[in-house]
Design a protein around this motif. Sequence first.
Motif, PDB file in Angstrom:
ATOM      1  N   THR B 104       1.002  -1.379  -0.038  1.00 32.71           N
ATOM      2  CA  THR B 104      -0.201   0.148   0.072  1.00 32.71           C
ATOM      3  C   THR B 104       0.894   1.205   0.044  1.00 32.71           C
ATOM      4  O   THR B 104       2.010   1.217   0.302  1.00 32.71           O
ATOM      5  CB  THR B 104      -0.894   0.049   1.408  1.00 32.71           C
ATOM      6  OG1 THR B 104       0.043   0.304   2.491  1.00 32.71           O
ATOM      7  CG2 THR B 104      -1.726  -1.117   1.238  1.00 32.71           C
ATOM      8  N   GLY B 106       1.877   5.149  -1.889  1.00 30.92           N
ATOM      9  CA  GLY B 106       2.065   5.262  -3.335  1.00 30.92           C
ATOM     10  C   GLY B 106       1.132   5.110  -4.503  1.00 30.92           C
ATOM     11  O   GLY B 106       0.050   5.519  -4.563  1.00 30.92           O
ATOM     12  N   ARG B 107       1.638   4.130  -5.434  1.00 32.89           N
ATOM     13  CA  ARG B 107       0.872   3.847  -6.605  1.00 32.89           C
ATOM     14  C   ARG B 107      -0.464   3.075  -6.206  1.00 32.89           C
ATOM     15  O   ARG B 107      -0.504   1.935  -5.649  1.00 32.89           O
ATOM     16  CB  ARG B 107       1.536   3.348  -7.572  1.00 32.89           C
ATOM     17  CG  ARG B 107       2.566   4.139  -8.367  1.00 32.89           C
ATOM     18  CD  ARG B 107       3.334   3.355  -9.203  1.00 32.89           C
ATOM     19  NE  ARG B 107       2.784   2.678 -10.433  1.00 32.89           N
ATOM     20  CZ  ARG B 107       3.016   1.742 -11.046  1.00 32.89           C
ATOM     21  NH1 ARG B 107       4.561   1.404 -11.008  1.00 32.89           N
ATOM     22  NH2 ARG B 107       2.469   1.122 -12.005  1.00 32.89           N
ATOM     23  N   ILE B 108      -1.586   3.686  -6.680  1.00 36.52           N
ATOM     24  CA  ILE B 108      -2.926   3.181  -6.097  1.00 36.52           C
ATOM     25  C   ILE B 108      -3.306   2.077  -7.420  1.00 36.52           C
ATOM     26  O   ILE B 108      -4.003   1.018  -7.107  1.00 36.52           O
ATOM     27  CB  ILE B 108      -3.900   4.066  -6.271  1.00 36.52           C
ATOM     28  CG1 ILE B 108      -3.807   5.222  -4.926  1.00 36.52           C
ATOM     29  CG2 ILE B 108      -5.514   3.760  -6.219  1.00 36.52           C
ATOM     30  CD1 ILE B 108      -4.725   6.401  -4.773  1.00 36.52           C
ATOM     31  N   ASP B 109      -2.799   2.035  -8.569  1.00 34.81           N
ATOM     32  CA  ASP B 109      -2.886   1.098  -9.627  1.00 34.81           C
ATOM     33  C   ASP B 109      -2.290  -0.362  -8.545  1.00 34.81           C
ATOM     34  O   ASP B 109      -2.924  -1.383  -8.971  1.00 34.81           O
ATOM     35  CB  ASP B 109      -2.454   1.193 -10.943  1.00 34.81           C
ATOM     36  CG  ASP B 109      -0.877   1.608 -10.812  1.00 34.81           C
ATOM     37  OD1 ASP B 109      -0.374   1.915  -9.828  1.00 34.81           O
ATOM     38  OD2 ASP B 109      -0.434   1.345 -11.916  1.00 34.81           O
ATOM     39  N   HIS B 110      -1.189  -0.289  -8.079  1.00 36.04           N
ATOM     40  CA  HIS B 110      -0.496  -1.234  -7.367  1.00 36.04           C
ATOM     41  C   HIS B 110      -1.436  -1.646  -6.092  1.00 36.04           C
ATOM     42  O   HIS B 110      -1.568  -3.166  -6.015  1.00 36.04           O
ATOM     43  CB  HIS B 110       0.900  -1.040  -6.674  1.00 36.04           C
ATOM     44  CG  HIS B 110       1.882  -1.144  -7.869  1.00 36.04           C
ATOM     45  ND1 HIS B 110       3.212  -0.581  -7.562  1.00 36.04           N
ATOM     46  CD2 HIS B 110       1.893  -1.660  -8.884  1.00 36.04           C
ATOM     47  CE1 HIS B 110       3.779  -1.148  -8.709  1.00 36.04           C
ATOM     48  NE2 HIS B 110       3.155  -1.572  -9.396  1.00 36.04           N
ATOM     49  N   LEU B 111      -1.841  -1.002  -5.364  1.00 35.09           N
ATOM     50  CA  LEU B 111      -2.815  -1.285  -4.253  1.00 35.09           C
ATOM     51  C   LEU B 111      -4.103  -2.188  -4.792  1.00 35.09           C
ATOM     52  O   LEU B 111      -4.316  -3.209  -4.504  1.00 35.09           O
ATOM     53  CB  LEU B 111      -3.401  -0.002  -3.598  1.00 35.09           C
ATOM     54  CG  LEU B 111      -4.400  -0.513  -2.680  1.00 35.09           C
ATOM     55  CD1 LEU B 111      -3.791  -1.463  -1.341  1.00 35.09           C
ATOM     56  CD2 LEU B 111      -5.005   0.901  -1.931  1.00 35.09           C
ATOM     57  N   LEU B 112      -4.646  -1.652  -5.858  1.00 36.11           N
ATOM     58  CA  LEU B 112      -5.779  -2.195  -6.438  1.00 36.11           C
ATOM     59  C   LEU B 112      -5.518  -3.791  -7.176  1.00 36.11           C
ATOM     60  O   LEU B 112      -6.259  -4.488  -6.944  1.00 36.11           O
ATOM     61  CB  LEU B 112      -6.591  -1.445  -7.367  1.00 36.11           C
ATOM     62  CG  LEU B 112      -7.109   0.025  -6.781  1.00 36.11           C
ATOM     63  CD1 LEU B 112      -7.763   0.933  -7.864  1.00 36.11           C
ATOM     64  CD2 LEU B 112      -8.011  -0.259  -5.532  1.00 36.11           C
ATOM     65  N   ALA B 113      -4.453  -3.509  -7.794  1.00 37.07           N
ATOM     66  CA  ALA B 113      -3.820  -4.961  -8.270  1.00 37.07           C
ATOM     67  C   ALA B 113      -3.662  -6.022  -7.236  1.00 37.07           C
ATOM     68  O   ALA B 113      -4.277  -7.143  -7.276  1.00 37.07           O
ATOM     69  CB  ALA B 113      -2.611  -4.935  -9.101  1.00 37.07           C
ATOM     70  N   LEU B 115      -5.178  -5.926  -4.259  1.00 43.06           N
ATOM     71  CA  LEU B 115      -6.399  -6.522  -3.654  1.00 43.06           C
ATOM     72  C   LEU B 115      -7.307  -7.291  -4.501  1.00 43.06           C
ATOM     73  O   LEU B 115      -7.622  -8.311  -4.197  1.00 43.06           O
ATOM     74  CB  LEU B 115      -7.225  -5.160  -3.217  1.00 43.06           C
ATOM     75  CG  LEU B 115      -6.708  -4.209  -2.161  1.00 43.06           C
ATOM     76  CD1 LEU B 115      -7.584  -3.201  -1.879  1.00 43.06           C
ATOM     77  CD2 LEU B 115      -6.563  -4.872  -0.660  1.00 43.06           C
ATOM     78  N   PHE B 116      -7.394  -6.819  -5.758  1.00 44.21           N
ATOM     79  CA  PHE B 116      -8.243  -7.584  -6.621  1.00 44.21           C
ATOM     80  C   PHE B 116      -7.761  -9.018  -7.296  1.00 44.21           C
ATOM     81  O   PHE B 116      -8.494  -9.855  -7.655  1.00 44.21           O
ATOM     82  CB  PHE B 116      -8.411  -6.645  -7.809  1.00 44.21           C
ATOM     83  CG  PHE B 116      -9.268  -5.393  -7.471  1.00 44.21           C
ATOM     84  CD1 PHE B 116      -9.940  -5.016  -6.381  1.00 44.21           C
ATOM     85  CD2 PHE B 116      -9.142  -4.256  -8.561  1.00 44.21           C
ATOM     86  CE1 PHE B 116     -10.557  -4.195  -6.029  1.00 44.21           C
ATOM     87  CE2 PHE B 116      -9.958  -3.150  -8.202  1.00 44.21           C
ATOM     88  CZ  PHE B 116     -10.514  -3.039  -6.901  1.00 44.21           C
ATOM     89  N   LEU B 119      -9.213 -12.327  -6.474  1.00 41.69           N
ATOM     90  CA  LEU B 119     -10.342 -12.710  -6.995  1.00 41.69           C
ATOM     91  C   LEU B 119     -10.029 -13.744  -8.135  1.00 41.69           C
ATOM     92  O   LEU B 119     -11.073 -14.207  -8.735  1.00 41.69           O
ATOM     93  CB  LEU B 119     -11.198 -11.559  -7.533  1.00 41.69           C
ATOM     94  CG  LEU B 119     -11.744 -10.580  -6.486  1.00 41.69           C
ATOM     95  CD1 LEU B 119     -12.427  -9.324  -6.982  1.00 41.69           C
ATOM     96  CD2 LEU B 119     -12.566 -11.467  -5.408  1.00 41.69           C
ATOM     97  N   MET B 163     -16.240  -7.168  -2.976  1.00 47.05           N
ATOM     98  CA  MET B 163     -15.369  -7.181  -4.124  1.00 47.05           C
ATOM     99  C   MET B 163     -16.129  -7.346  -5.552  1.00 47.05           C
ATOM    100  O   MET B 163     -15.447  -7.937  -6.574  1.00 47.05           O
ATOM    101  CB  MET B 163     -14.455  -8.337  -3.824  1.00 47.05           C
ATOM    102  CG  MET B 163     -13.711  -8.015  -2.475  1.00 47.05           C
ATOM    103  SD  MET B 163     -12.439  -6.831  -2.634  1.00 47.05           S
ATOM    104  CE  MET B 163     -10.953  -7.776  -3.277  1.00 47.05           C
TER     105      MET B 163
END
Lengths: 215, 215
Positions: B104, B106-113, B115-116, B119, B163
């Motif tokens: 977590t 810094g980059r939010i695309d990393h965070l979302l990648a 978490l997601f 799935l 999710m």
Amino acid sequence: MKINLLVGGPIENYPERLLEKRGQDELWVGADKGAVRLCEAGIKPILSIGDFDSSTNRERYLVDVMSKEVMTSVPEKDDTDTELCLRLIEQRFHPDLISIYGATGGRIDHLLANLFCLLRPEFLNMISKVEFIDKNNVIRFYNPGEHEIKQIEGMRYLAFVSMGPVDDLNLYDEKYRLRHANLSRVISLASNEFVSETAHFSFKNGNVCVIWSKD
Amino acid sequence: MKINLLVGGPIENYPERLLEKRGQDELWVGADKGAVRLCEAGIKPILSIGDFDSSTNRERYLVDVMSKEVMTSVPEKDDTDTELCLRLIEQRFHPDLISIYGATGGRIDHLLANLFCLLRPEFLNMISKVEFIDKNNVIRFYNPGEHEIKQIEGMRYLAFVSMGPVDDLNLYDEKYRLRHANLSRVISLASNEFVSETAHFSFKNGNVCVIWSKD
């Protein structure tokens, strides 16, 4: 017309010098702790919204005297501050763009609530004019169609995030391309990049958010 | 057995003193920049994984001599470092718990990648043993069923995040309760709280992540 909205997330995540030397013609709305920070920085909000239940009397007084208008919301409401602000900003000002600061860092449940609330049916028609900005990221939202996006200075990376099922996603001219992809759930396609000044993408159903970012 | 995984996100988001005074019996895996940081802190990874393309020769040497094993991945691969590590950790060690740090900030695309990615069908059977931890948040993932969760010291807030579509979500004994809620998309039900040491929830289809957090 552009409205800046400051919500209550940690200052460490603000873009550099966010609240310094702002043009006098900029329009700011503050949500709760965000309103306090605007006023403390000498920026007069056109609207301050919040329950202010964690503010001191001095802070609340500062917000009252500096804001053009203050709306006190009920604590423990169903809407988050961001949702309440988006609704009121749209009703009052019909802006072309709402740039939201202070929505990232700290609590991840808040970040996700902020990103995901735009999928609520009432906000779907305004998602294309909302952006979230912090020191590492710019996040914008797209409804189905053909889209052109531009490089943002200093932001090296580009990501496409499906906010649920997305049909026929095409990334035409990015570093990593994609043709006719059907995504069945939330997926963050991270670490893509621009190869020229602009990039193009399209999709048929669902919602996509695009994230410009840097390390 | 518990495995700690350090991926490459900003140090500012680590829990306090994460890499100090760790017990010698703790097992750490490092992903790319995370492996470098473990070695620099004197922690010997049982496995270091990454393309190390942004590491200096000195850093790469340090990782080589300190790690029990190093696997060099191909840059510009389809998997993220986290996905690659999750797959390898499961195959090699069959742990009961994988605590992921550095995912977590810094980059939010990393965070979302991060978490997601849980799935993805291949990870669905292991989501209940994965947790993300940073200085403000603990995030855990749940498959359908009845669940009991416990308070985590210092973490005041509790959130339930769908999710994707989730059927028949029940929050039985939290501060804000919910009965038989059907959520049609990703939604972050933020700012709930425990009212006693434990709390209970259930749902029938989909996946839910629970976030313990503090300001």
